[in-house]
Design a protein around this motif. Structure first.
Motif, PDB file in Angstrom:
ATOM      1  N   ILE A   6      -6.543   8.663   4.298  1.00 20.53           N
ATOM      2  CA  ILE A   6      -7.755   7.983   4.524  1.00 20.53           C
ATOM      3  C   ILE A   6      -7.812   6.752   4.069  1.00 20.53           C
ATOM      4  CG2 ILE A   6     -10.155   8.446   3.813  1.00 20.53           C
ATOM      5  CD1 ILE A   6     -10.007  11.387   3.813  1.00 20.53           C
ATOM      6  N   TYR A   7      -7.385   6.469   3.044  1.00 21.89           N
ATOM      7  CA  TYR A   7      -7.270   5.048   2.328  1.00 21.89           C
ATOM      8  C   TYR A   7      -6.718   3.968   3.436  1.00 21.89           C
ATOM      9  CZ  TYR A   7      -5.416   0.947  -0.040  1.00 21.89           C
ATOM     10  OH  TYR A   7      -4.759  -0.544  -0.316  1.00 21.89           O
ATOM     11  N   GLY A   9      -6.176   4.435   6.526  1.00 24.62           N
ATOM     12  CA  GLY A   9      -7.181   4.318   7.549  1.00 24.62           C
ATOM     13  C   GLY A   9      -8.143   3.465   7.514  1.00 24.62           C
ATOM     14  N   LEU A  10      -8.929   3.679   6.616  1.00 24.56           N
ATOM     15  CA  LEU A  10      -9.901   2.814   6.283  1.00 24.56           C
ATOM     16  C   LEU A  10      -9.726   1.132   5.617  1.00 24.56           C
ATOM     17  CD1 LEU A  10     -12.468   5.383   4.445  1.00 24.56           C
ATOM     18  CD2 LEU A  10     -12.495   4.363   6.831  1.00 24.56           C
ATOM     19  N   SER A  11      -8.613   1.040   5.198  1.00 24.15           N
ATOM     20  CA  SER A  11      -8.087  -0.271   4.563  1.00 24.15           C
ATOM     21  C   SER A  11      -7.939  -1.172   5.831  1.00 24.15           C
ATOM     22  CB  SER A  11      -7.024  -0.103   3.447  1.00 24.15           C
ATOM     23  OG  SER A  11      -5.802   0.404   4.203  1.00 24.15           O
ATOM     24  N   GLY A  21      -5.083  -0.624   8.262  1.00 27.63           N
ATOM     25  CA  GLY A  21      -5.368   0.386   9.465  1.00 27.63           C
ATOM     26  C   GLY A  21      -5.360  -0.239  10.645  1.00 27.63           C
ATOM     27  N   ARG A  75      -4.809   3.099  12.037  1.00 34.16           N
ATOM     28  CA  ARG A  75      -6.507   3.616  12.223  1.00 34.16           C
ATOM     29  C   ARG A  75      -6.459   4.523  13.213  1.00 34.16           C
ATOM     30  NH1 ARG A  75      -9.197  -1.082  11.374  1.00 34.16           N
ATOM     31  NH2 ARG A  75      -9.151  -0.610   9.305  1.00 34.16           N
TER      32      ARG A  75
END
Length: 540
Positions: A67-68, A70-72, A75, A347
């Motif tokens: 998740i990190y 993908g959001l950072s 991504g 992402r």
């Protein structure tokens, strides 16, 4: 010439050792099923009693990590050269990933698990067979089939896709460890990692094929009155093996893609039909309430062990078993996901491999699990919960008999189950071929067929010897050391991203080339780049 010979020797070593170990384990299970079951049960009990905390912590680490990413800012990084475009459309891409990640399993357990939790309530959170128990059953079914398993797959898939498509490393898990281990990944340590990956794939797929075969046999029995003994199970396995080996002779663009698209067209028909004829409001409420309960309690559920309880049998039978099974499946699903994800961003990958399939899984569970729980509460289908506990393989078809057009819908269910079965096994031969031939992205047909024969042989021996439950436990045991490998993959992948794309890095756009290793010449690298780049016709 010496480099080529060394590479061939490495490939032969992984190939030979993997087949030998697989054959020995299967032979042991066939010759002495009681001894095999005793040893695996003892080891399994040790893992459940003393290592449950490890599986829970690592699964949470994997979820937070992907998740990190993908959001950072990471991504935006493309899994491939900066100019690469995806080889497959989004629908085909997602269909292939979903059938590899869940396939027949969600059909098998999407209905059976909520009914099981309804009778045997997790951690005694509600009285058995009560309204509260039904809510807990949906919540924990979401927990086991949504974010965590897909995050486990995504860890392996992201790392392999980045190193394979962007850095043009071999399509092997060992190659990911180069930032941490250097050239030692080309030696015995790297080969050991790859052998373990092959074994995890073999036993993970064998368990899935066995479960799917049992469910298809049970479905034929419920629908057409066929016998459900070992002979019919072997006939089903033989027909399915012929189908997936036929598919294995074609390229992914033709075989697996075609089968996956079919499954993703038929499966929604089942979903929509049972939403319309089923208790629609109850199903909507089950999804809505279950989603809220799941998201609101995901943190305590993710860490709950009942540390002071003298009996953690439920934990071992469900959460620990699932987490370790998903980990054992990670090399298979991850490598296949990586194989078809060239040109996607990190992402996009996270969204398509974690968020979207989690949502689809929860909708499936709410529709089928919600309707089944309603039947159990009303008593219209007899004691369907107890029936499913005794025979999970027959659960879906017992459920179908309670609704209109039972014969037709049973046939459709058998078809989609069979297609999932064939496509998943076909994908397994691709991954096994790639892992056992030094990361060859398009393994030779004879290699894929050989692995197909071995997979069918494993499943057949287990069905004949009655050792499916024992192999399930063996699959869990395979997942135990692989959890450590996945933690190492996270560390190596993050180090690479930080070094190449972090604030202090001198980022250079990637065009598909990589630096030569000490054993390679620049010409070797150029050949590797050419061989791994898709042609214009393949991209189409």
């Amino acid at each position: 010439m010496e480099k080529v010979q060394n590479k061939r020797a490495t490939n032969h070593t992984v190939f030979a050792v993997s087949i030998a170990v697989s054959a020995l384990v299967v032979l042991w299970g066939a010759v002495d099923p009681n001894g095999f079951g005793t040893v695996t049960t003892q080891l399994f009990n040790y893992v459940v009693a003393d290592m449950s905390w490890f599986f829970l912590l690592t699964a949470n680490i994997f979820l937070v990590f992907v998740i990190y990413l993908g959001l950072s800012g990471y991504g935006r990084i493309k899994l491939g050269a900066d100019r690469d475009e995806p080889e497959f459309g989004r629908m085909s891409w997602f269909a292939m990933m979903f059938q590899a990640g869940m396939g027949p399993a969600i059909i098998f357990w999407g209905l059976a698990e909520p009914l099981s939790h309804y009778v045997d309530v997790p951690f005694g959170l509600a009285p058995p067979s009560s309204d509260e128990a039904a809510g807990v059953a949906i919540k924990y079914s979401f927990f086991h089939w949504a974010l965590h398993p897909w995050a486990i797959y995504a860890v392996a898939g992201l790392a392999v896709a980045y190193f394979t498509h962007r850095k043009n490393e071999r399509g092997l898990l060992s190659a990911i460890f180069r930032p941490l281990l250097g050239d030692r990944v080309d030696g015995p340590l790297g080969k050991a990692i790859d052998v373990l990956a092959v074994l995890a794939v073999v036993f993970g797929i064998a368990v899935a094929l066995g479960q799917a075969g049992l469910q298809m046999t049970a479905g034929l029995g419920e629908t057409f009155g066929f016998p459900t003994g070992i002979v019919v199970q072997l006939i089903v396995l033989a027909l399915t093996t012929a189908a997936f080996m036929g598919s294995a002779t074609t390229r992914i663009e033709h075989g697996i893609k075609w089968l996956s698209n079919i499954s993703m067209l038929i499966a929604p028909v089942l979903l929509i039909f049972y939403f319309i004829v089923g208790p629609s409001i109850t199903q909507i409420n089950a999804f809505t309430e279950g989603l809220g309960d799941y998201l609101g309690n995901i943190l305590p559920m993710s860490f709950r062990l009942d540390a002071f309880s003298p009996d953690n049998g439920w934990m071992g039978s469900w959460t620990v078993f699932y987490w370790s099974w998903w980990i054992a499946w990670a090399p298979y699903v991850g490598l296949f996901m990586a194989r078809i994800s060239r040109g996607r961003t990190i992402r996009e990958f996270v969204a398509a491999t974690v968020l979207v399939p989690s949502l689809v899984s929860m909708i499936w569970i709410a529709v089928f699990g919600g309707a089944a729980l309603q039947l159990a509460r009303s008593g219209l289908a007899g004691d369907i919960a107890q029936t499913v506990q005794q025979s999970p393989a027959a659960g879906m078809f017992v459920f179908i008999q309670q609704y209109p057009m039972a014969g037709l819908m049973s046939v459709i269910t058998l078809i989609v189950l069979w297609v999932f079965f064939v496509a998943g096994a076909d994908a397994g031969t691709v991954v096994l071929g790639e892992l056992s031939t030094g990361g060859e992205p398009n393994p030779r047909t004879w290699v894929r067929l050989l692995w197909g024969v071995l997979l069918a042989g494993v499943a057949a021996v287990l069905l004949v010897s009655g050792g499916l439950e024992g192999l399930q436990k063996a699959s869990v045991l395979t997942g135990t050391p692989f959890a450590i490998i996945l933690v190492g993959i996270c560390a190596a992948f993050y180090k690479t991203l930080r070094d190449e794309h972090g604030p202090n890095s001198a980022r250079v756009p990637v065009s598909g080339a990589r630096a030569a290793t000490p054993e390679e010449s620049p010409q070797d690298v150029e050949v590797a780049v050419v061989s791994t780049e898709p042609t214009r016709s393949e991209s189409r």
